[in-house]
Each structure stands twice: as C-alpha cells, then as structure tokens.
Scaffold this motif. Structure first.
Motif: not given
Lengths: 299, 287
Positions: A73-82, A145-151
């Motif tokens: 849930i946190c991951g989804t939140c972070a990616i979507v809002s960013l 690793s570069g595979m992250c929320i930002l990418s």
C-alpha cells in the motif's frame, strides 16, 4: 395517416433507445458492483483466518506467517503520488503551451505527438525504463539498484501525462469564445486571460483529467512490475525498491490457489477498488460543493 | 497492363520455386527426424504448454522440429513459472504444465497429476560480467542473500552496495536455490523480485553490482557464473555430482494422456529428445 404512423414510430424508437441506454447503464453498474462482490466473496476465507486490520498493517513475510500488504500500500501510494506530482504541473504547462502560447504549427505538432503518446503500450515504457532510465538513476545517485520508486514514478508520469494533456486541452477549448472576446475587448493580457478566464472555466476538466490520470497510475501494472523492483520491504526513501498492489497481484498469481499467498490478491483487489471509488467520489463531492458555493457567492 | 501480368507471373513463379524448395526442405527435415517424430504422423490439433521458464529452450526446439515435420500440429508455449504450470494443467487450461520443482503431494492428489521428469538442471549463482568477485562460499552466499553482507567490499569486490535479485514465491528455481544453496535461510525483503529466468538474467546483466541465480541452461556470456564452494556451475559438474544445487525438470499432465500430449512427452525421452536437452545445457533423465 402517414404522419401519425411516423409520429408513432418516432416516439416508440425514442422509447426503445431510452430503454436500451438504461439497460446499458444498469448492466454496466451491475457488472462493476458484481466484480466487487466477487472479490469479497473469494477473499472471505482469508479474512476469516487473518483479520483485515492485520492484513492492512502487517509486513509481508510468508515464511514467518505474515501476509500483510501494508508495504505494498505504501509503495503504491508513493509511486502514484510522486508520478502525479511530476505529471500534473508538466501536463498543465504543456496544455497551456499548446492551447495559448505556442505558434500554431508548433502547437499542432505537439498536439499530434501527445495524441500519439496515448497509444504507447506500457510495456514499452517498462522496457525503455530497464535499459535506459534504471542505469541512469543508479549512476546519478550511486546508491541502490536504480529499480526504485523514483524510476517508476518518472515513467508513470510519462504514461499518464498525455491523457491529462488531452483532457485539459478539451476543457480549454470548451470555454465560450464570447468570454475570451469580452476580456480582449477590455484590454486583458494573455496572462489575465489564462488566470481569470481559462483556468477557472476549465476547472471541471482539470479535475476530470487528474482523476483519469490517477486511475491510470493506480491501475498500471507493467511499469511498476518491471521497474520498481518488487521488493517486499517497507520503503524508506525514493531510491528504495517497492512492490505495488498491482505488481503483487501479478507476481502472486502463479502461487497455489489454496495458499494464503494467493488469497491476498483479493485483499489487494478490494483495496484498489475501494481506493479508486473513494477518491473519485470524494473529489466529485468536493468539486460539487465548491461549484455550488461559488455559484451562491456570485448570486 | 502487360507489365502487371508479367510481374504477377514472375512472382507466382517465384512462389512456386519457393514452395517447392520449402516442401523439399520439410521432406528432408522430416526424413532426418522421421525415426523420432514418427509417432506424430497423422495427428492434428493444438498442444498447449505452460509453466516453468527453465523448460522453455527445450520446449521451443522440440516443438519447432515437430511443427516443421507436421504442419497440422500446433504447439503453443507459455511461461508463467512452476506454480502457474501446475495450476494451469490442473485446471485443464493447458495439456502440459511444466514445473522446475516436484509438485507437492497436495497438488498431485488434488489435480490427479502424472509427473514426467525428463531432465536434471542445476541452479547457478550469477553476477555481472565486470564483477571482480567470481567465487563465493555457501556461507558468504547465505549472508549476502539474508542481507547481512551488504557491500561487495566485504567479499573482495568494489565498494558498492550489493543488489540482490530473487524470484517470486511460486518459482521452482527459487525453491531449489533456497533449499540447496541457502539451506533454507531467510532471503532479505530488500531483494528485487523478478518473474522469470530470462528477467533475472536481463536484470543481473544490466546491473554491475547485482547478484542472482538462474537455471544452468540460461548461463551464457552476458553474465558471469559464480564458483560456489570451489565448483563452477556447469553441465559437467552437475553430471559428475560435484555441483549440488540440482533439481529435476518436470512436465506434468492431468492423468495419463494419449495423442499429442503422450507423443510429445515420449519425444522428450527419445534419442533426438535427449540430444536436444543436452544441447540446451541440461542433463537428460531416464524415464
């Protein structure tokens, strides 16, 4: 006779089409609701063993008996809002550029490019992400690793922007020309035109565009699955790898039907469903109230 | 007008030549494979295969040979991982469900599965080509995968954070790696999760600081295979019994099947089948 005949045909066909549309609406609504009911029904065995609150707050560690989806849930939140944070200003700016500021030929060219971008399949963005963006992010920050929320958020922003831009443009061009001409007659500048006529007038369109983009970002699976890394840990920074709810569904899909792991996908489905529903409804309410109050003020 | 007819004629002539060539090739091919593919003669229809991704190279090669010899047979191959293979064959969605682990007793009973183990496969640890660390002990490996060792420096590499790649919980490759290389020790929850052997190789080959594991059949020059406890993962090492992170590759059917499904599985155990299996870097198993 023919006239009566014709009239009868006309009214009955109108009636028919009304029924047809009503039926289509009812079927559509029922389908949506029955999908929800279906998910709850299939998820029930899970909720009877693991309470819903535990599922929503625990970590994911199947070998220790923990089946919580909180990190996802946190991951989804972070990616979507960013991604919305990145995409919204860009899209608004882009739409203003195309509608108001750019020379006509450039505007037309940009418009075509944006239209074309809506058709790019997300798996292509995922691919470009893996081979191009992920190494860049890894080297820039020399951490992780570069595979992250930002990418993932950057790619997702690219995915949802065209939808937003097109909806914004549509709502800009729906503003009555008389309003614009009135402002020009009063000697208004382009800036005043934008701030006092176009943006307030296109409010509904802007909110619609945001909602559509939000829905797309929430529902997208491929980009997060390919680029966000799918780690099950609780994210702590933008460079941490995360798993989204949709990616979790895709990854656990292959597990044994009877396993608790598999059943968590229904929990994820229900969360995603309610999330979209609540966001849509609350934004609509907010907008409705706002529109009403501004209407009252103007009276 | 003349030009058009001429063009048309010449192209149809070309087609005829091509067709003749093709049919000759087909004939030639089928003659060469006739002995082993004879069982497919006169059969038609669709054979659906899905599941374990370690099986795919062999599945593709075998179906190519069969479909070339008998164009009326269509074979579709999908991935999805071991879990998906077992589930889909059990549900009757596919004819053959591949798994890189032995289906559990529960799964066998529930679906009435019949297992066919046609090859052995090793699971090898891989790192990026440029990584200085090309040998590890099992202890070091366990510490890396549990997240206790976080920097390549600690095992003699560069001063960079280690990126651990793993597979989803339904993966057969993960299952055997976790049991036999990690001795069932925990895998860090910071590990990146990918959904296939191919994705694992792509991930590790594009990240200089990554470590992961793949079926030995997937090892090639794009990644470096890590020497584990002094043994380099290879076909020979597995055959000699020196390399121990080994598992069987299974093709599962729902009950005993005949027709295309049976012929296909029989082919895997035939001489030609065994040659293909060996060519793809796996060890053929007796029935």
């Amino acid at each position: 006779m023919t006239k009566i005949w014709g009239k009868r045909v006309f009214s009955s066909s109108l009636l028919d089409s009304r029924f047809l549309f009503l039926a289509a609406t009812v079927v559509g609504v029922l389908l949506t609701l029955s999908i929800f009911a279906f998910m709850v029904m299939l998820g029930l065995p899970l909720f009877s063993v693991h309470s819903l609150t535990l599922l929503l707050t625990q970590a994911w560690a199947p070998d220790q008996g923990l089946y919580g989806v909180f990190p996802f849930i946190c991951g989804t939140c972070a990616i979507v809002s960013l991604s919305l944070l990145i995409a919204f200003p860009l899209s608004l700016g882009n739409a203003i550029l195309i509608h108001l500021l750019a020379p006509r030929r450039l505007a037309r060219f940009l418009h075509q490019v944006v239209k074309m971008m809506t058709g790019v399949p997300t798996v292509i963005y995922g691919f470009v992400g893996i081979f191009f963006l992920v190494p860049l992010v890894r080297e820039w920050f020399s951490r992780g690793s570069g595979m992250c929320i930002l990418s993932a958020a950057l790619l997702l922003a690219l995915l949802i922007s065209p939808t937003m831009i097109l909806v914004f443009l549509e709502s800009f061009s729906a503003i009555p020309a008389t309003h614009l001409r009135a402002l020009e007659a009063l000697g208004g500048t382009r800036r005043q035109k934008l701030l006092h006529v176009i943006l307030p007038g296109a409010r509904t369109g802007i909110i619609t565009g945001l909602l559509l983009a939000l829905g797309r970002a929430l529902g997208d699976t491929m980009i997060a699955l390919m680029v966000a890394g799918n780690a099950t840990a609780q994210p702590e920074s933008l460079l941490d790898s995360v798993r989204t709810l949709t990616a979790h569904i895709a990854l656990v899909m292959a597990a044994d039907f009877d396993s608790i792991e598999f059943k968590t996908i229904f929990a994820c489905g229900i969360i995603l469903y309610l999330w979209t529903a609540v966001l849509t409804l609350s934004l609509r309410c907010l907008h409705f109230n706002y529109a009403k109050s501004s209407h009252d003020q103007s009276l | 007008m003349f030009w058009f007819t001429f063009k048309k004629e010449s192209s149809s002539f070309k087609y005829a030549v091509l067709l003749a060539l093709l049919s000759f090739l087909c004939f030639f091919n089928s003659a060469a494979q006739a002995e082993s593919t004879a069982a497919f003669r006169g059969q038609t229809g669709v054979l659906r295969i899905s599941g374990g991704t370690a099986h795919i190279p062999v599945m593709k090669e075998v179906s190519k040979i069969i479909m070339q010899a008998y164009p009326d047979i269509q074979i579709s191959i999908a991935g999805g991982g071991s879990g998906a293979g077992i589930k889909q064959v059990g549900e009757g969605l596919v004819d053959i469900g591949n798994s890189g682990r032995k289906p559990t007793e529960h799964e066998i009973q529930k679906y009435g599965l019949v297992l066919h183990r046609w090859a052995f496969d090793g699971v090898g640890v891989i790192v990026h080509r440029d990584n200085r660390v090309q040998a590890l002990t099992k202890g070091q490996l366990q510490d890396i995968f549990s997240g206790r060792l976080r920097n390549w420096q600690e095992v003699g590499g560069v001063d960079k954070e280690i990126t651990v790649f793993t597979r989803d919980e339904a993966s057969g490759t993960r299952n055997v790696f976790w049991k036999k290389a990690l001795a069932k020790k925990v895998i860090t929850n910071k590990a990146l999760v990918v959904a296939s052997n191919g994705a694992m190789k792509a991930g590790v080959s594009h990240n200089p600081y990554a470590i992961g594991y793949v079926s030995i059949g997937y090892l090639d020059k794009s990644v470096a295979a890590v020497v584990l406890d002094g043994v380099k993962p290879s076909l020979e090492a597995v055959q000699k019994g020196e390399y121990t992170v080994v598992r069987g590759l299974y093709s599962n059917t729902k009950g005993e099947r005949d027709g295309l499904t049976k012929s296909f599985i029989d082919f895997l155990f035939s001489q030609s089948g065994r040659e293909i299996i060996a060519k793809k870097g796996l060890i053929p198993a007796a029935r």
